[in-house]
Motif scaffolding. Structure first.
Motif, mmCIF file in Angstrom:
data_model
loop_
_atom_site.group_PDB
_atom_site.id
_atom_site.type_symbol
_atom_site.label_atom_id
_atom_site.label_comp_id
_atom_site.label_asym_id
_atom_site.label_seq_id
_atom_site.Cartn_x
_atom_site.Cartn_y
_atom_site.Cartn_z
ATOM 1 N N ILE A 20 0.858 -1.174 0.000
ATOM 2 C CA ILE A 20 0.000 0.000 0.000
ATOM 3 C C ILE A 20 0.897 1.228 0.000
ATOM 4 O O ILE A 20 1.877 1.278 0.749
ATOM 5 C CB ILE A 20 -0.922 0.050 1.237
ATOM 6 N N ILE A 21 0.596 2.206 -0.846
ATOM 7 C CA ILE A 21 1.271 3.498 -0.763
ATOM 8 C C ILE A 21 0.209 4.572 -0.522
ATOM 9 O O ILE A 21 -0.897 4.498 -1.047
ATOM 10 C CB ILE A 21 2.100 3.803 -2.031
ATOM 11 N N HIS A 22 0.554 5.536 0.308
ATOM 12 C CA HIS A 22 -0.371 6.591 0.707
ATOM 13 C C HIS A 22 0.105 7.923 0.145
ATOM 14 O O HIS A 22 1.291 8.250 0.221
ATOM 15 C CB HIS A 22 -0.472 6.672 2.235
ATOM 16 N N GLY A 23 -0.821 8.692 -0.408
ATOM 17 C CA GLY A 23 -0.496 10.000 -0.955
ATOM 18 C C GLY A 23 -1.361 11.082 -0.359
ATOM 19 O O GLY A 23 -2.510 10.841 0.031
ATOM 20 N N ASP A 24 -0.811 12.268 -0.282
ATOM 21 C CA ASP A 24 -1.568 13.412 0.234
ATOM 22 C C ASP A 24 -0.800 14.677 -0.101
ATOM 23 O O ASP A 24 0.372 14.644 -0.490
ATOM 24 C CB ASP A 24 -1.778 13.296 1.743
ATOM 25 N N ASP B 286 5.324 4.817 1.755
ATOM 26 C CA ASP B 286 4.900 3.429 1.884
ATOM 27 C C ASP B 286 4.317 3.196 3.268
ATOM 28 O O ASP B 286 4.090 4.131 4.038
ATOM 29 C CB ASP B 286 6.077 2.492 1.600
ATOM 30 N N ARG B 287 4.090 1.953 3.624
ATOM 31 C CA ARG B 287 3.462 1.626 4.915
ATOM 32 C C ARG B 287 4.414 1.833 6.085
ATOM 33 O O ARG B 287 3.972 1.886 7.228
ATOM 34 C CB ARG B 287 2.962 0.180 4.908
ATOM 35 N N ASN B 288 5.712 1.928 5.816
ATOM 36 C CA ASN B 288 6.696 2.148 6.874
ATOM 37 C C ASN B 288 7.106 3.611 6.973
ATOM 38 O O ASN B 288 8.166 3.915 7.519
ATOM 39 C CB ASN B 288 7.934 1.280 6.635
ATOM 40 N N CYS B 289 6.298 4.520 6.438
ATOM 41 C CA CYS B 289 6.544 5.965 6.526
ATOM 42 C C CYS B 289 7.815 6.382 5.810
ATOM 43 O O CYS B 289 8.504 7.314 6.249
ATOM 44 C CB CYS B 289 6.581 6.427 7.986
ATOM 45 N N ASN B 290 8.150 5.702 4.730
ATOM 46 C CA ASN B 290 9.285 6.093 3.904
ATOM 47 C C ASN B 290 8.769 6.827 2.673
ATOM 48 O O ASN B 290 7.895 6.318 1.966
ATOM 49 C CB ASN B 290 10.091 4.868 3.456
ATOM 50 N N ILE C 245 -1.757 -1.019 -3.910
ATOM 51 C CA ILE C 245 -2.943 -0.238 -3.605
ATOM 52 C C ILE C 245 -2.528 1.199 -3.320
ATOM 53 O O ILE C 245 -1.651 1.448 -2.496
ATOM 54 C CB ILE C 245 -3.703 -0.833 -2.399
ATOM 55 N N VAL C 246 -3.156 2.148 -4.014
ATOM 56 C CA VAL C 246 -2.876 3.571 -3.845
ATOM 57 C C VAL C 246 -4.006 4.168 -3.010
ATOM 58 O O VAL C 246 -5.150 4.265 -3.476
ATOM 59 C CB VAL C 246 -2.760 4.286 -5.202
ATOM 60 N N SER C 247 -3.705 4.555 -1.785
ATOM 61 C CA SER C 247 -4.711 5.071 -0.856
ATOM 62 C C SER C 247 -4.679 6.595 -0.864
ATOM 63 O O SER C 247 -3.648 7.207 -0.601
ATOM 64 C CB SER C 247 -4.455 4.533 0.555
ATOM 65 N N LEU C 248 -5.850 7.200 -1.145
ATOM 66 C CA LEU C 248 -5.970 8.648 -1.226
ATOM 67 C C LEU C 248 -7.292 9.081 -0.599
ATOM 68 O O LEU C 248 -8.220 8.279 -0.452
ATOM 69 C CB LEU C 248 -5.924 9.110 -2.692
ATOM 70 N N LYS D 3 -7.819 4.224 6.837
ATOM 71 C CA LYS D 3 -7.511 4.614 8.217
ATOM 72 C C LYS D 3 -6.016 4.557 8.486
ATOM 73 O O LYS D 3 -5.494 5.293 9.329
ATOM 74 C CB LYS D 3 -8.266 3.699 9.186
ATOM 75 N N GLU D 4 -5.300 3.705 7.757
ATOM 76 C CA GLU D 4 -3.858 3.546 7.976
ATOM 77 C C GLU D 4 -3.083 4.800 7.614
ATOM 78 O O GLU D 4 -1.960 4.991 8.061
ATOM 79 C CB GLU D 4 -3.361 2.356 7.153
ATOM 80 N N ARG D 5 -3.668 5.695 6.812
ATOM 81 C CA ARG D 5 -2.969 6.906 6.384
ATOM 82 C C ARG D 5 -2.598 7.798 7.569
ATOM 83 O O ARG D 5 -1.643 8.568 7.493
ATOM 84 C CB ARG D 5 -3.835 7.693 5.404
ATOM 85 N N PHE D 6 -3.304 7.681 8.689
ATOM 86 C CA PHE D 6 -3.031 8.547 9.827
ATOM 87 C C PHE D 6 -1.772 8.124 10.589
ATOM 88 O O PHE D 6 -1.282 8.876 11.422
ATOM 89 C CB PHE D 6 -4.250 8.571 10.762
#
Length: 302
Positions: free
Chosen positions: A125-129, A160-164, A204-207, A253-256
């Motif tokens: 999972i990668i998170h964008g904002d 990524d999921r490890n805050c990198n 998975i791209v979480s936005l 929810k993991e984005r937080f």
């Protein structure tokens, strides 16, 4: 969809794990500098050599980034005669030289490559904002953000999921909508993936809902990734017609504890709390350096 359900089962256990690598470095030892930074620095062949080593000069740039002071107020150590061991303008010139030759972006990509080699990236999972920075001194690439009631600029980045932080960010003036910026940052994400050598297929791209549009979902699908975007009704009282779109609340929810945490770590570097540089590319160079330090926290323990 099956992959998303499988990942959700491991989210809660991952969130409860104690993380001992949350210390963000603001100073590099000589060994760390020679390993992570020196191979990517531009070293000129003409003109007089600096009085101090590149290691000391680079640490002064990190000190400015951390303290948030002006260049002329940078605390510089004294030599045996009681005089500053180097003038602050020499440090500033070195900073400008590194920025002109793209050294800071190369250092950042090198940190991502090192994380991949050490298997510290979790790219399921990668998170964008996006985040907006106020610029009270003025400058270029600025706009008034009516939502936050301030004039500044914004960047959109991915982690990524490890805050990198895994890709260079995309910049825009503060009055730009973030949704179209996603289609500008995705090519940078895939470019870094090809350069470093990791695979983003089925990632998975979480936005959040601001990126909810058909063009953004198509851009994600065309790169072999899966969008997990919260639906933005935009004033509609009923759900949007058409097939139901993939959205797993547990992934959102993991984005937080990922992208929002990265932005909180960024605030440790006081120079980035407000944009002091009138030239935007200098501010973005410092921001790239801050994201590099966030990535290097795995290797630079206190």
């Amino acid at each position: 969809m099956a992959q998303a359900i499988l990942i959700v089962g491991t989210i809660e256990s991952k969130m409860s794990q104690a993380q001992s690598w949350n210390w963000i470095p603001t100073h590099l030892t000589l060994d760390q500098f020679e390993r992570f930074v020196l191979p990517h620095l531009y070293i000129g062949s003409r003109g007089p050599q600096p009085k101090l080593s590149l290691h000391r000069i680079f640490n002064y740039i990190l000190k400015l980034l951390h303290l948030g002071c002006q260049w002329k107020e940078l605390p510089i150590a004294k030599d045996e005669n009681g005089e500053p061991e180097i003038h602050y303008t020499r440090i500033y010139r070195a900073f400008r030289r590194f920025e002109i030759h793209g050294c800071f972006e190369n250092i950042f990509v090198g940190s991502v490559s090192l994380l991949h080699q050490e298997k510290l990236l979790d790219l399921r999972i990668i998170h964008g904002d996006g985040t907006t920075t106020a610029a009270k001194k003025g400058g270029d690439n600025l706009g008034y953000n009516g939502h936050k009631h301030m004039k500044g600029d914004k960047v959109v980045s991915f982690c990524d999921r490890n805050c990198n932080v895994i890709a260079p960010f995309v910049t825009a003036s503060g009055n730009r909508n973030e949704s179209p910026l996603l289609r500008e940052v995705l090519p940078k994400v895939t470019h870094v993936a090809r350069t470093v050598g990791f695979n983003l297929k089925s990632t998975i791209v979480s936005l959040d809902g601001v990126y909810d549009s058909q063009k953004n979902r198509k851009a994600i699908f065309n790169r072999g990734m899966i969008p997990n975007i919260n639906e933005n009704r935009r004033g509609r009282k009923t759900p949007k017609p058409g097939p139901k779109r993939l959205f797993v609340p547990a992934i959102f929810k993991e984005r937080f504890r990922t992208i929002e945490r990265v932005f909180a770590w960024e605030d440790k570097f006081k120079r980035l709390l407000l944009r002091f540089e009138r030239i935007s590319k200098l501010h973005y160079a410092l921001k790239s350096l801050a994201y590099t330090m966030i990535n290097l926290r795995h290797f630079c323990h206190s």
